[in-house]
Design an enzyme around this catalytic site. Structure first.
Site, PDB file in Angstrom:
ATOM      1  N   LYS A 233       0.829  -1.213   0.000  1.00  0.00           N
ATOM      2  CA  LYS A 233       0.000   0.000   0.000  1.00  0.00           C
ATOM      3  C   LYS A 233       0.861   1.258   0.000  1.00  0.00           C
ATOM      4  O   LYS A 233       2.023   1.255   0.390  1.00  0.00           O
ATOM      5  CB  LYS A 233      -1.007  -0.045   1.153  1.00  0.00           C
ATOM      6  CG  LYS A 233      -2.141  -1.016   0.821  1.00  0.00           C
ATOM      7  CD  LYS A 233      -3.240  -1.078   1.837  1.00  0.00           C
ATOM      8  CE  LYS A 233      -4.314  -2.072   1.357  1.00  0.00           C
ATOM      9  NZ  LYS A 233      -5.331  -2.346   2.385  1.00  0.00           N
ATOM     10  N   ARG A 269      -3.516 -10.030   4.917  1.00  0.00           N
ATOM     11  CA  ARG A 269      -3.875 -10.067   3.487  1.00  0.00           C
ATOM     12  C   ARG A 269      -2.681  -9.553   2.695  1.00  0.00           C
ATOM     13  O   ARG A 269      -2.299  -8.394   2.848  1.00  0.00           O
ATOM     14  CB  ARG A 269      -5.110  -9.203   3.260  1.00  0.00           C
ATOM     15  CG  ARG A 269      -5.624  -9.202   1.810  1.00  0.00           C
ATOM     16  CD  ARG A 269      -6.857  -8.307   1.680  1.00  0.00           C
ATOM     17  NE  ARG A 269      -7.371  -8.262   0.328  1.00  0.00           N
ATOM     18  CZ  ARG A 269      -6.883  -7.480  -0.636  1.00  0.00           C
ATOM     19  NH1 ARG A 269      -5.889  -6.654  -0.390  1.00  0.00           N
ATOM     20  NH2 ARG A 269      -7.401  -7.506  -1.838  1.00  0.00           N
TER      21      ARG A 269
HETATM   22  C1  8Y4 Z   1      -0.810  -1.847  -4.258  1.00  0.00           C
HETATM   23  C2  8Y4 Z   1      -1.589  -2.955  -4.315  1.00  0.00           C
HETATM   24  C3  8Y4 Z   1      -1.261  -0.766  -3.551  1.00  0.00           C
HETATM   25  C4  8Y4 Z   1      -2.821  -3.009  -3.696  1.00  0.00           C
HETATM   26  C5  8Y4 Z   1      -2.482  -0.808  -2.934  1.00  0.00           C
HETATM   27  C6  8Y4 Z   1      -3.270  -1.939  -3.007  1.00  0.00           C
HETATM   28  C7  8Y4 Z   1      -8.050  -4.595   1.803  1.00  0.00           C
HETATM   29  C8  8Y4 Z   1      -9.096  -5.360   1.288  1.00  0.00           C
HETATM   30  C9  8Y4 Z   1      -8.118  -4.292  -0.318  1.00  0.00           C
HETATM   31  C10 8Y4 Z   1      -7.818  -4.619   3.204  1.00  0.00           C
HETATM   32  C11 8Y4 Z   1      -9.662  -6.149   3.358  1.00  0.00           C
HETATM   33  C12 8Y4 Z   1      -5.226  -2.903  -1.973  1.00  0.00           C
HETATM   34  C13 8Y4 Z   1     -10.081  -5.757  -0.972  1.00  0.00           C
HETATM   35  C14 8Y4 Z   1      -6.584  -2.465  -1.691  1.00  0.00           C
HETATM   36  N1  8Y4 Z   1      -7.440  -3.942   0.775  1.00  0.00           N
HETATM   37  N2  8Y4 Z   1      -9.900  -6.143   2.045  1.00  0.00           N
HETATM   38  N3  8Y4 Z   1      -9.125  -5.160  -0.047  1.00  0.00           N
HETATM   39  N4  8Y4 Z   1      -8.651  -5.415   3.933  1.00  0.00           N
HETATM   40  N5  8Y4 Z   1     -10.427  -6.882   4.161  1.00  0.00           N
HETATM   41  N6  8Y4 Z   1      -4.495  -1.880  -2.420  1.00  0.00           N
HETATM   42  O1  8Y4 Z   1      -6.945  -3.953   3.757  1.00  0.00           O
HETATM   43  O2  8Y4 Z   1      -4.847  -4.036  -1.845  1.00  0.00           O
HETATM   44  S1  8Y4 Z   1      -7.816  -3.717  -1.938  1.00  0.00           S
END
Ligand code: 8Y4
Length: 290
Positions: A233, A269
């Site tokens: 993130k 996750r």
């Molecule tokens: C690079 C890659 C930068 C991915 C940002 C991201 C969460 C989630 C997401 C979380 C739960 C993400 C669906 C965002 N984050 N579900 N989902 N908890 N429960 N961003 O923190 O991965 S998507």
């Protein structure tokens, strides 16, 4: 002498058909994005077979849960219809289920998508709106008696990063958890099936994300399992800027994940399952011996 500290034995999340998620150790949830606009991998699977293979690879690497999502939650992402979302994830869920019993969670806010996913063999609902976006979702979770992740988000994916502010983000997230846990109770969702998630990156400043991780133990007052997603993130890149495509923020992702586990996370996750499992093995050996 191993520091066999807090015994968490006996804590389980029921999955139905006599299956359970065992919370005596940290569980690893591997990210499988099935979105054409995925800005980070675990994604960019136009072909269901490629996504199925990635899921099976993560299972091999030690993932306990695979989290499948067909709608990008990135700030400002274009919403997709339920039909479009199901067209993306349906064949992938069916493909995984034809070869593996791995626990599957479905990252969706739509009851129609969630129901089709459960019918195809998904086990857990991961709803980043905490059952607020689709009024049918809370009824679905109650009637199907499946575990649900209640994640905190300030605003919606479209608005969440527009100047988010808190007086005390940890207290405000705990107030949100109280309200959502009570809503679940009213609808007959058993507390044994609720997982809480502070929603790192969802309507938070860098300082809020860091404070959430530092004070994670304050979310344990509900006695419910905690899920934390920090992997790759942007707050990691803000603290330590790198060429994101080169390093994928891997060092920062592992550091934040280990801190979350030390402070009470039960489920993490992550995109990088192999590296996460490697790091968690060392933590376990330090606590319990080899
Ligand atoms: C690079 C890659 C930068 C991915 C940002 C991201 C969460 C989630 C997401 C979380 C739960 C993400 C669906 C965002 N984050 N579900 N989902 N908890 N429960 N961003 O923190 O991965 S998507």
């Amino acid at each position: 002498m191993p520091l066999a500290t807090k015994q968490k034995a006996g804590r389980n999340i029921p999955l139905g058909q006599g299956r359970n998620l065992d919370l005596s150790g940290t569980l690893v949830m591997g990210v499988l994005n099935v979105t054409p606009d995925s800005f980070s991998d675990g994604g960019r699977f136009e072909d269901p077979g490629t996504a199925v293979n990635r899921a099976l690879e993560m299972e091999q690497q030690g993932a306990d849960i695979i989290d499948i999502g067909g709608e990008s939650s990135r700030p400002g992402a274009i919403p997709v219809s339920a039909e479009q979302e199901w067209t993306r994830i349906g064949p992938v869920i069916e493909g995984i289920r034809s070869t593996s019993k791995v626990t599957l969670s479905v990252d969706t806010c739509k009851a129609g998508v969630a129901e089709a996913a459960l019918d195809a063999g998904a086990d857990i609902i991961n709803d980043i709106s905490a059952l607020r976006e689709d009024p049918k979702m809370v009824e679905l979770v109650a009637s199907r008696q499946v575990p649900v992740v209640l994640m905190h988000m300030l605003g919606t994916p479209a608005t969440m990063q527009r100047d988010p502010k808190y007086d005390d983000c940890v207290s405000e997230i705990n107030e949100f958890f109280s309200e959502r846990v009570e809503a679940c109770r009213r609808y007959g969702i058993d507390a044994s099936r609720i997982i809480l998630d502070p929603g790192v990156g969802f309507g938070k400043r860098v300082s809020d994300n860091l404070e959430i991780l530092a004070r994670l133990s304050e979310f344990k007052r509900f006695g419910l399992p905690l899920l934390v997603g920090t992997s790759r993130k942007s707050f990691i890149g803000m603290v330590h800027p790198t060429d994101a495509s080169a390093s994928e923020r891997l060092g920062g992702s592992i550091a934040s994940m280990i801190t979350a586990v030390a402070n009470g996370a039960d489920i993490v996750r992550v995109h990088d399952v192999a590296e996460t499992v490697e790091a968690l093995k060392i933590v376990r050996a330090i606590k319990e011996g080899v």
